[in-house]
Design a protein around this motif. Structure first.
Motif, short mmCIF file in Angstrom:
data_model
loop_
_atom_site.label_atom_id
_atom_site.label_comp_id
_atom_site.label_asym_id
_atom_site.label_seq_id
_atom_site.Cartn_x
_atom_site.Cartn_y
_atom_site.Cartn_z
N LEU A 178 31.81 15.96 25.30
CA LEU A 178 32.21 14.64 25.77
C LEU A 178 31.08 14.04 26.58
O LEU A 178 30.19 14.75 27.05
CB LEU A 178 33.47 14.72 26.62
CG LEU A 178 33.37 15.50 27.93
CD1 LEU A 178 33.15 14.55 29.10
CD2 LEU A 178 34.62 16.31 28.16
N PRO A 237 41.91 18.03 23.85
CA PRO A 237 42.07 16.59 24.12
C PRO A 237 42.56 16.30 25.54
O PRO A 237 42.11 15.33 26.16
CB PRO A 237 43.12 16.15 23.10
CG PRO A 237 43.10 17.19 22.03
CD PRO A 237 42.71 18.47 22.71
N ILE A 238 43.42 17.15 26.07
CA ILE A 238 43.91 16.95 27.44
C ILE A 238 42.76 17.16 28.42
O ILE A 238 42.56 16.36 29.34
CB ILE A 238 45.08 17.91 27.75
CG1 ILE A 238 46.28 17.57 26.89
CG2 ILE A 238 45.44 17.85 29.24
CD1 ILE A 238 47.38 18.62 26.93
N THR A 276 39.57 16.88 27.87
CA THR A 276 38.61 15.78 27.71
C THR A 276 39.07 14.56 28.51
O THR A 276 38.28 13.96 29.26
CB THR A 276 38.44 15.42 26.22
OG1 THR A 276 37.90 16.55 25.54
CG2 THR A 276 37.53 14.22 26.04
N LYS A 277 40.34 14.21 28.37
CA LYS A 277 40.88 13.06 29.10
C LYS A 277 40.80 13.27 30.61
O LYS A 277 40.35 12.39 31.35
CB LYS A 277 42.34 12.84 28.68
CG LYS A 277 43.03 11.67 29.35
CD LYS A 277 44.47 11.56 28.86
CE LYS A 277 45.22 10.37 29.38
NZ LYS A 277 45.35 10.30 30.81
N VAL A 278 41.20 14.44 31.09
CA VAL A 278 41.18 14.74 32.52
C VAL A 278 39.75 14.71 33.05
O VAL A 278 39.48 14.14 34.11
CB VAL A 278 41.86 16.10 32.80
CG1 VAL A 278 41.59 16.58 34.22
CG2 VAL A 278 43.35 16.02 32.53
N LYS A 301 37.00 13.15 31.75
CA LYS A 301 36.42 11.81 31.72
C LYS A 301 36.99 10.92 32.82
O LYS A 301 36.25 10.23 33.52
CB LYS A 301 36.64 11.17 30.34
CG LYS A 301 35.76 11.78 29.26
CD LYS A 301 36.08 11.22 27.91
CE LYS A 301 35.28 9.99 27.64
NZ LYS A 301 35.41 9.52 26.25
N GLU A 302 38.31 10.95 32.99
CA GLU A 302 38.93 10.12 34.02
C GLU A 302 38.53 10.60 35.41
O GLU A 302 38.22 9.78 36.29
CB GLU A 302 40.44 10.10 33.87
CG GLU A 302 40.89 9.31 32.66
CD GLU A 302 42.39 9.30 32.45
OE1 GLU A 302 43.14 9.80 33.33
OE2 GLU A 302 42.84 8.79 31.40
N ASP A 356 34.25 2.65 27.05
CA ASP A 356 35.49 3.43 26.96
C ASP A 356 36.62 2.70 27.68
O ASP A 356 36.89 2.95 28.85
CB ASP A 356 35.28 4.82 27.56
CG ASP A 356 36.37 5.80 27.15
OD1 ASP A 356 37.53 5.39 27.00
OD2 ASP A 356 36.05 7.00 26.99
N ALA A 378 39.84 2.88 27.56
CA ALA A 378 40.95 3.69 28.06
C ALA A 378 40.62 4.29 29.42
O ALA A 378 41.45 4.31 30.34
CB ALA A 378 41.31 4.79 27.06
N VAL A 379 39.39 4.79 29.58
CA VAL A 379 38.98 5.35 30.87
C VAL A 379 38.86 4.24 31.90
O VAL A 379 39.26 4.40 33.05
CB VAL A 379 37.67 6.16 30.74
CG1 VAL A 379 37.15 6.59 32.10
CG2 VAL A 379 37.89 7.38 29.85
N ALA A 423 42.28 3.51 33.12
CA ALA A 423 42.79 4.61 33.96
C ALA A 423 42.16 4.55 35.35
O ALA A 423 42.85 4.77 36.35
CB ALA A 423 42.48 5.96 33.30
#
Length: 171
Positions: free
Chosen positions: A4, A122-123, A125-127, A129-130, A148, A150-151, A154
Motif C-alpha cells: 500500500l 483489506p482491513i 490496509t484500510k486501518v 492508510k487511515e 484517495d 475514501a481516506v 475518513a
C-alpha cells in the motif's frame, strides 16, 4: 502479501520540518487511538529500533522494527525485526513541493495466515492508510490526501472537519 501507499501534501510545512515531525514516532500514540505505544531506542550502530503496539481487530498487534533514518534524503526505511506480522517493511519519504511538502508512506506486509488473507489484508490496509493519514494530518497541522477520496473522507470525519473535505488532489 499486500502493498500500500498513501501520500499527503502540506502547503505550509517545509519538507525538512515535515521530516523532523514524521521522525518523532513516540508522538504517534497521542495522535491516533489505534497506536497505543511506541518506544524508540538507538542501537550501537546508530540505527533506531522502535517497538510498536497498535490496536487492531479487537486486540493488540505488536512488533519491533529497525528504522534506517536518512535525514539527508528525508527518508526512513523500516523493516520488522520480530512481532505479529510474518513480514512488515516499508518507507517514509518527504519531498519538497512549492513552499510545502509531500509525505509518502509505503508498506508491504504479510500476516502469514494464507486462509485469512482475503479478510485481514483489506482491513489492515484500510486501518494503516487511515491511521497514517491522520498522523500526518495532525503532525503537519493539516494536509491534503492525494488520490484517495475514501481516506480523505475518513480523515475529515475523524479529525472533526465540519466543512467539506479539501479537494482530493490527483497527479
Amino acid at each position: 502479501m499486500r502493498s500500500l501507499h498513501i501520500e499527503l501534501r502540506s502547503e505550509t510545512v517545509s519538507a525538512d520540518e515535515a521530516f523532523s515531525r514524521i521522525s518523532d514516532f513516540e508522538r504517534y500514540p497521542g495522535l491516533v487511538d489505534e497506536v497505543r505505544d511506541v518506544t524508540v531506542r538507538t542501537r550501537e550502530d546508530g540505527h533506531l529500533v522502535s517497538d510498536w503496539e497498535v490496536f487492531f481487530r479487537n486486540g493488540p498487534l505488536r512488533w519491533s522494527e529497525i528504522d534506517y533514518v536518512q535525514p539527508d534524503r528525508r527518508r526512513i526505511v523500516f523493516e520488522q525485526l520480530s512481532g505479529d506480522f510474518h513480514m512488515f517493511r516499508g518507507a517514509w519519504t518527504v519531498t519538497p513541493v512549492n513552499h510545502g511538502s509531500c509525505v509518502r508512506f509505503e508498506a508491504t506486509f504479510d500476516f502469514g495466515i494464507p486462509s485469512l488473507t482475503g479478510i485481514l489484508d483489506p482491513i489492515a490496509t484500510k486501518v494503516l492508510k487511515e491511521g497514517i493519514a491522520i498522523i500526518v494530518y495532525s503532525l503537519l497541522g493539516g494536509a491534503t490526501v492525494i488520490g484517495d477520496p475514501a481516506v480523505e473522507a475518513a480523515v475529515a470525519r475523524k479529525v472533526g472537519v465540519t466543512e467539506e473535505p479539501a479537494r482530493v488532489l490527483t497527479r
